[in-house]
Design a protein around this motif. Structure first.
Motif, mmCIF file in Angstrom:
data_model
loop_
_atom_site.group_PDB
_atom_site.id
_atom_site.type_symbol
_atom_site.label_atom_id
_atom_site.label_comp_id
_atom_site.label_asym_id
_atom_site.label_seq_id
_atom_site.Cartn_x
_atom_site.Cartn_y
_atom_site.Cartn_z
ATOM 1 N N PRO A 136 -5.052 -8.143 13.006
ATOM 2 C CA PRO A 136 -5.609 -7.515 11.794
ATOM 3 C C PRO A 136 -5.226 -6.039 11.668
ATOM 4 N N LEU A 137 -5.278 -5.306 12.770
ATOM 5 C CA LEU A 137 -4.915 -3.887 12.712
ATOM 6 C C LEU A 137 -3.405 -3.718 12.548
ATOM 7 N N ILE A 138 -2.628 -4.595 13.149
ATOM 8 C CA ILE A 138 -1.171 -4.561 12.957
ATOM 9 C C ILE A 138 -0.837 -4.726 11.479
ATOM 10 N N GLU A 139 -1.505 -5.681 10.832
ATOM 11 C CA GLU A 139 -1.249 -5.917 9.408
ATOM 12 C C GLU A 139 -1.621 -4.699 8.581
ATOM 13 N N ARG A 140 -2.708 -4.020 8.947
ATOM 14 C CA ARG A 140 -3.084 -2.804 8.214
ATOM 15 C C ARG A 140 -2.023 -1.725 8.398
ATOM 16 N N ILE A 141 -1.566 -1.532 9.619
ATOM 17 C CA ILE A 141 -0.545 -0.509 9.899
ATOM 18 C C ILE A 141 0.738 -0.801 9.130
ATOM 19 N N GLU A 142 1.186 -2.049 9.180
ATOM 20 C CA GLU A 142 2.452 -2.389 8.537
ATOM 21 C C GLU A 142 2.343 -2.367 7.014
ATOM 22 N N SER A 143 1.178 -2.733 6.483
ATOM 23 C CA SER A 143 1.014 -2.748 5.026
ATOM 24 C C SER A 143 1.076 -1.351 4.429
ATOM 25 N N ARG A 144 0.812 -0.335 5.250
ATOM 26 C CA ARG A 144 0.859 1.061 4.786
ATOM 27 C C ARG A 144 2.069 1.813 5.332
ATOM 28 N N ASN A 145 2.972 1.075 6.018
ATOM 29 C CA ASN A 145 4.159 1.696 6.624
ATOM 30 C C ASN A 145 3.752 2.801 7.594
ATOM 31 N N GLY A 146 2.649 2.573 8.314
ATOM 32 C CA GLY A 146 2.071 3.617 9.151
ATOM 33 C C GLY A 146 2.988 4.195 10.201
ATOM 34 N N ALA A 147 3.887 3.358 10.765
ATOM 35 C CA ALA A 147 4.777 3.847 11.816
ATOM 36 C C ALA A 147 5.707 4.945 11.312
ATOM 37 N N TYR A 148 5.909 5.023 9.997
ATOM 38 C CA TYR A 148 6.789 6.056 9.462
ATOM 39 C C TYR A 148 6.229 7.453 9.716
ATOM 40 N N THR A 149 4.918 7.574 9.799
ATOM 41 C CA THR A 149 4.327 8.874 10.141
ATOM 42 C C THR A 149 4.900 9.382 11.457
ATOM 43 N N LEU A 150 5.036 8.492 12.432
ATOM 44 C CA LEU A 150 5.556 8.866 13.744
ATOM 45 C C LEU A 150 7.042 9.192 13.670
ATOM 46 N N ASP A 151 7.786 8.422 12.874
ATOM 47 C CA ASP A 151 9.215 8.709 12.692
ATOM 48 C C ASP A 151 9.409 10.128 12.149
ATOM 49 N N HIS A 152 8.662 10.441 11.092
ATOM 50 C CA HIS A 152 8.826 11.744 10.455
ATOM 51 C C HIS A 152 8.301 12.855 11.355
ATOM 52 N N ALA A 153 7.199 12.597 12.043
ATOM 53 C CA ALA A 153 6.638 13.615 12.933
ATOM 54 C C ALA A 153 7.641 14.000 14.013
ATOM 55 N N GLU A 154 8.331 13.014 14.565
ATOM 56 C CA GLU A 154 9.343 13.317 15.567
ATOM 57 C C GLU A 154 10.516 14.064 14.934
ATOM 58 N N ALA A 155 10.917 13.637 13.748
ATOM 59 C CA ALA A 155 12.069 14.245 13.087
ATOM 60 C C ALA A 155 11.850 15.724 12.783
ATOM 61 N N ILE A 156 10.615 16.128 12.488
ATOM 62 C CA ILE A 156 10.349 17.535 12.152
ATOM 63 C C ILE A 156 9.951 18.352 13.367
ATOM 64 N N GLY A 157 9.889 17.724 14.541
ATOM 65 C CA GLY A 157 9.633 18.472 15.762
ATOM 66 C C GLY A 157 8.179 18.603 16.162
#
Length: 356
Positions: A139-160
């Motif tokens: 259920p929590l995986i579906e919530r994360i993926e439905s909001r593209n939540g992992a992208y927050t981590l991608d961008h956070a790493e990209a900006i340092g």
């Protein structure tokens, strides 16, 4: 909350990790952006910088980027990673909804524990990976993926703001390593292997990482993460966008993804290699090509596994075996869905246990 932030020399962020209706999940990054911001600041974050009086209606990724950038501003004020901040995430009552919801849904998964780090990106990444590895995390995986939540981590790493690389240290097990990130290197890299089995995998969205970590935990195997030099973001693997990175690479006959490390440390010492990857357009992700062609599997049993929405494993494993020069003994592979339960993985492992 942040009105007096400039008066402090050190900040301890204590966050309840859980789902979130807008961000997919909330943890250290959300706590140090929206949590610290003033009322106007909250509006700026939610509206992706377009309004101080309303949440607006920004594109989802713009909101996620705004949240990561606000957290970086706070982190930079205290000297960045390793400076004047540390972060603690409590993974209990893991509802799909945020505490800010007046009627959050009751949790459908068990408590996991408490994690801490000096790096908010690594901390949130570890929490997300633990959700994917949990047998009741769907259920929590579906919530994360439905909001593209992992992208927050991608961008956070990209900006340092921090790094998605981490190693889990279990304090209840006298400081033993308990796992590593999908963006990291082998657990215990540089030391002698602690097992004759190695789980080597690539994961772009965390789905394969969850399966790989469960396999490693059940077998006590070492882990090696196959890491592209240029990581893949959520936008990169958007199959519906003809201009996304994977869409362009798919049609490039000369594609070759550069890897940070091709050969795992002490690779010769392993007799069994579990090889994990996502299925892209009906085949093994081509990130695997350089790993397969760049290593000699002679004397090893190779056990492929993959994740996909619906596509079967098909001939993907045989293609990788061909790239490896058909060195080693390659067993039939297995396809798993995201968040496959641990008992399903256990049954699969038991089916060939005597072969390994």
């Amino acid at each position: 909350m942040g009105a007096h932030l400039a008066n402090y020399d050190y900040v301890v962020s204590l966050a309840h990790f859980k789902g979130h209706a807008m961000g997919g999940f909330g943890g250290a990054i959300k706590n140090c952006s929206i949590g610290i911001a003033s009322q106007e600041g909250k509006m700026l974050i939610h509206s992706a910088g377009t309004s101080t009086t309303s949440w607006g209606n920004p594109a989802q990724d713009d909101f996620l980027e705004s949240m990561a950038e606000a957290a970086k501003a706070v982190s930079d004020h205290f000297g960045g990673v390793g400076g004047g901040m540390c972060y603690v995430n409590v993974m209990n009552r893991l509802s799909v909804d945020c505490d800010c919801d007046s009627h959050p849904a009751e949790p459908e998964m068990a408590d996991i524990g408490i994690l801490a780090s000096l790096d908010p990106v690594a901390l949130d990444r570890a929490c997300v990976d633990l959700v994917y590895a949990a047998p009741d995390g769907q259920p929590l995986i579906e919530r994360i993926e439905s909001r593209n939540g992992a992208y927050t981590l991608d961008h956070a790493e990209a900006i340092g703001l921090g790094s998605r690389t981490y190693e889990l240290i279990d304090l209840d097990a006298d400081g033993a390593a308990a796992g590593s990130s999908q963006q990291g290197d082998q657990k215990g890299q540089g030391a002698a292997p602690g097992s004759s089995a190695l789980v080597a995998y690539f994961s772009a969205t965390g789905n394969t990482a969850g399966i790989a970590q469960t396999i490693a935990e059940q077998l006590g195997a070492d882990v090696f993460v196959i890491t592209p030099t240029v990581p893949y973001t959520a936008e990169d693997v958007d199959y519906n966008d003809a201009q996304s990175r994977t869409s362009i690479e798919r049609d490039d006959p000369n594609r070759l993804v550069e890897l940070k490390t091709v050969t795992p440390p002490n690779f010769d010492a392993y007799t069994t290699v579990f090889l994990g990857y996502p299925i892209w357009w009906g085949d093994a992700s081509w990130v695997m090509d350089g790993f397969a062609s760049g290593n000699d599997f002679t004397g090893k049993t190779v056990v492929p596994f993959c994740t996909s929405g619906s596509s079967p494993i098909g001939g993907s494993a045989q293609r990788l075996a061909d790239l490896a020069g058909n060195t080693g003994t390659w067993l039939d592979g297995r396809r798993f869905s995201a968040g496959a339960p641990a008992d399903e993985i256990s049954e699969w492992i038991a089916s060939f246990d005597r072969t390994l």
